[in-house]
Write a protein that holds these residues in place. Structure first.
Motif, PDB file in Angstrom:
ATOM      1  N   UNK A   1       6.840 -11.034   7.743  1.00  0.00           N
ATOM      2  CA  UNK A   1       7.715  -9.868   7.585  1.00  0.00           C
ATOM      3  C   UNK A   1       7.853  -9.621   6.094  1.00  0.00           C
ATOM      4  N   UNK A   2       7.543  -8.418   5.650  1.00  0.00           N
ATOM      5  CA  UNK A   2       7.595  -8.142   4.220  1.00  0.00           C
ATOM      6  C   UNK A   2       7.969  -6.676   3.998  1.00  0.00           C
ATOM      7  N   UNK A   3       8.301  -6.375   2.754  1.00  0.00           N
ATOM      8  CA  UNK A   3       8.781  -5.050   2.377  1.00  0.00           C
ATOM      9  C   UNK A   3       7.890  -4.483   1.274  1.00  0.00           C
ATOM     10  N   UNK A   4       7.591  -3.204   1.375  1.00  0.00           N
ATOM     11  CA  UNK A   4       6.812  -2.501   0.367  1.00  0.00           C
ATOM     12  C   UNK A   4       7.574  -1.256  -0.069  1.00  0.00           C
ATOM     13  N   UNK A   5       7.303  -0.756  -1.272  1.00  0.00           N
ATOM     14  CA  UNK A   5       7.969   0.474  -1.698  1.00  0.00           C
ATOM     15  C   UNK A   5       7.558   1.672  -0.837  1.00  0.00           C
ATOM     16  N   UNK A   6       8.403   2.670  -0.819  1.00  0.00           N
ATOM     17  CA  UNK A   6       8.021   3.964  -0.269  1.00  0.00           C
ATOM     18  C   UNK A   6       6.720   4.395  -0.950  1.00  0.00           C
ATOM     19  N   UNK A   7       5.771   4.887  -0.171  1.00  0.00           N
ATOM     20  CA  UNK A   7       4.448   5.170  -0.740  1.00  0.00           C
ATOM     21  C   UNK A   7       3.899   6.484  -0.203  1.00  0.00           C
ATOM     22  N   UNK A   8       2.782   6.897  -0.796  1.00  0.00           N
ATOM     23  CA  UNK A   8       2.135   8.148  -0.382  1.00  0.00           C
ATOM     24  C   UNK A   8       0.652   8.055  -0.717  1.00  0.00           C
ATOM     25  N   UNK A   9      -0.099   7.429   0.167  1.00  0.00           N
ATOM     26  CA  UNK A   9      -1.537   7.241  -0.022  1.00  0.00           C
ATOM     27  C   UNK A   9      -2.264   8.329   0.764  1.00  0.00           C
ATOM     28  N   UNK A  10      -2.597   9.411   0.086  1.00  0.00           N
ATOM     29  CA  UNK A  10      -3.155  10.578   0.771  1.00  0.00           C
ATOM     30  C   UNK A  10      -4.571  10.315   1.263  1.00  0.00           C
ATOM     31  N   UNK A  11      -4.839  10.815   2.459  1.00  0.00           N
ATOM     32  CA  UNK A  11      -6.148  10.673   3.083  1.00  0.00           C
ATOM     33  C   UNK A  11      -7.151  11.562   2.373  1.00  0.00           C
ATOM     34  N   UNK A  12      -8.350  11.034   2.208  1.00  0.00           N
ATOM     35  CA  UNK A  12      -9.386  11.780   1.511  1.00  0.00           C
ATOM     36  C   UNK A  12     -10.623  11.892   2.393  1.00  0.00           C
ATOM     37  N   UNK A  13     -11.118  13.102   2.552  1.00  0.00           N
ATOM     38  CA  UNK A  13     -12.341  13.366   3.295  1.00  0.00           C
ATOM     39  C   UNK A  13     -13.378  13.895   2.324  1.00  0.00           C
TER      40      UNK A  13
ATOM     41  N   UNK B   1     -12.292  15.927  -0.843  1.00  0.00           N
ATOM     42  CA  UNK B   1     -11.094  16.717  -0.545  1.00  0.00           C
ATOM     43  C   UNK B   1      -9.960  15.816  -0.094  1.00  0.00           C
ATOM     44  N   UNK B   2      -8.790  16.005  -0.696  1.00  0.00           N
ATOM     45  CA  UNK B   2      -7.587  15.292  -0.281  1.00  0.00           C
ATOM     46  C   UNK B   2      -6.860  16.123   0.759  1.00  0.00           C
ATOM     47  N   UNK B   3      -6.585  15.531   1.929  1.00  0.00           N
ATOM     48  CA  UNK B   3      -5.885  16.243   3.000  1.00  0.00           C
ATOM     49  C   UNK B   3      -4.439  15.788   3.050  1.00  0.00           C
ATOM     50  N   UNK B   4      -3.632  16.487   3.854  1.00  0.00           N
ATOM     51  CA  UNK B   4      -2.191  16.269   3.826  1.00  0.00           C
ATOM     52  C   UNK B   4      -1.722  14.945   4.384  1.00  0.00           C
ATOM     53  N   UNK B   5      -2.462  14.403   5.363  1.00  0.00           N
ATOM     54  CA  UNK B   5      -2.010  13.157   5.981  1.00  0.00           C
ATOM     55  C   UNK B   5      -2.230  11.976   5.045  1.00  0.00           C
ATOM     56  N   UNK B   6      -1.505  10.909   5.331  1.00  0.00           N
ATOM     57  CA  UNK B   6      -1.678   9.671   4.578  1.00  0.00           C
ATOM     58  C   UNK B   6      -2.520   8.686   5.393  1.00  0.00           C
TER      59      UNK B   6
END
Length: 391
Positions: free
Chosen positions: A310-322, A325-330
């Motif tokens: 069990x561990x904790x990570x910061x709030x993040x935003x790793x955007x999906x890339x196709x 092109x970077x798309x909206x989903x993470x």
């Protein structure tokens, strides 16, 4: 009269909220005439464990609480800090406030866990969050602007209490008692990794990793928009993203998949520009052998880890890339290195569309003899079930 009714409630709750009530009642009391206005605040974090508050670890509870109240012109009316003798999942605070204006209420918990702040000016050598908050004395302006710029590098090691924050706007009448329930949002995401082994032998996990997460978070969430789904009780959209998040948490107790399908994901939020991407790695784990009952297969049980990570990570935003092109989903990737196997198992956490603060992911990893590993992600798994006293 209403003050007498409220006073009887306070007496009833005092036995359950003594650390809070003692701290507050030294300076505040309920109104004793019609010209006074008192804020009666029930506060607690969003999302307790499924076992109720008894199963909530201390680092996810409140060890201290600070309330900062701003006048309509932005000047500080109150800046009150309460140190708690015991970690609490919920509590009550009373504050007398000036009447007949709109106010902003800022709530913070566990501020001592932030040893250094960035993005703001703090006088002196002490750059802690406490030093920053203490500098905004009654009558001072500029707090809202500065606190929204503040960011920090979270440290969740050693069971440190998780920093929490929230902000609400409320209208204060000319007189009486204003009772509100406010929720704190943890500046963290939580992962629970359940390993289930159906192989005929013990499995040693050399390490597993999650790629990638942020290394810095804003103290206050920077939400631009959130899903405007309807509250089924009011047939109106949830008034704030905090209300939306609370509703997702509650609904997930019934069915996590159904909740995320209905509520969607909060993806329109910002991280500090200074954030860099990091890979979380967990070293060393033994997964026991299964217990197999040939005659009664339903009684068979998989082997499990000696310790559930069990561990904790910061709030993040790793955007999906196709492609380019970077798309909206993470998109987040789990890699598992197993002793005796040359190549790691690598898979995308497909059900994880965003890693916004206060999200708890339960990741179930099932191992089979065919060298197959199945990974299932259950988001938003924590909810309030049994508060210590009524909210």
């Amino acid at each position: 009269m209403k003050p007498n009714i409220i006073h009887s409630i306070v007496v009833c709750l005092a036995a359950f909220t003594l650390p809070f009530m003692v701290a507050c009642r030294r300076e505040e009391s309920l109104p004793d005439n019609d010209a006074e206005v008192t804020l009666y605040l029930n506060i607690g974090p969003i999302g307790q464990t499924r076992a109720g508050t008894a199963g909530l670890p201390d680092n996810e509870k409140m060890h201290s609480v600070r309330v900062i109240v701003l006048h309509n012109d932005g000047k500080v009316e109150h800046n009150r800090h309460f140190s708690l003798e015991n970690a609490l999942a919920e509590g009550t605070i009373l504050l007398k406030v000036s009447p007949n204006e709109k106010k902003k209420i800022f709530l913070f918990a566990n501020e001592k866990s932030v040893s250094s702040v960035e993005g703001v000016t703090v006088e002196g050598e002490n750059k802690t969050l406490t030093a920053f908050l203490n500098s905004y004395t009654e009558g001072k302006s500029g707090f809202e602007n500065e606190v929204n710029k503040l960011y920090f590098a979270p440290d969740y090691s050693g069971g440190k209490p998780i920093p929490m924050s929230s902000m609400y706007e409320i209208d204060i009448p000319e007189k009486g008692v204003v009772e509100e329930t406010f929720y704190l949002v943890r500046a963290a995401t939580k992962f629970t990794m359940n390993f289930m082994n159906w192989r005929g032998e013990e499995v040693t996990v050399e390490n597993f990793s999650i790629e990638s997460h942020a290394d810095r978070n804003f103290l206050m969430a920077h939400v631009s928009s959130y899903p405007k789904i309807l509250n089924l009780e009011t047939n109106q959209p949830y008034p704030t993203w905090i209300d939306w998040l609370k509703a997702v948490s509650d609904a997930s107790n019934e069915d996590s998949d159904a909740a995320t399908n209905r509520f969607g994901w909060l993806t329109d939020y910002r991280l500090p520009e200074q954030t860099t991407a990091k890979v979380y790695t967990h070293e060393g784990l033994k997964i026991g052998k299964p217990t197999v009952d040939i005659e009664n297969p339903d009684n068979s049980e998989p082997g499990v880890a000696n310790v559930v990570p069990v561990f904790y990570l910061p709030e993040s935003k790793n955007l999906k890339q196709e492609g380019a092109t970077i798309v909206g989903e993470q998109e987040y990737t789990l890699s598992i290195n197993i002793v005796g196997r040359a190549e790691p198992f690598v898979c995308k956490l497909d059900k994880l569309k965003a890693l916004f603060r206060n999200t708890h992911l339960v990741v179930n990893i099932t191992m089979y003899n065919s060298n197959e590993i199945v990974v299932d992600v259950i988001p938003y798994s924590e909810v309030i079930l049994e508060p210590e006293f009524g909210l």
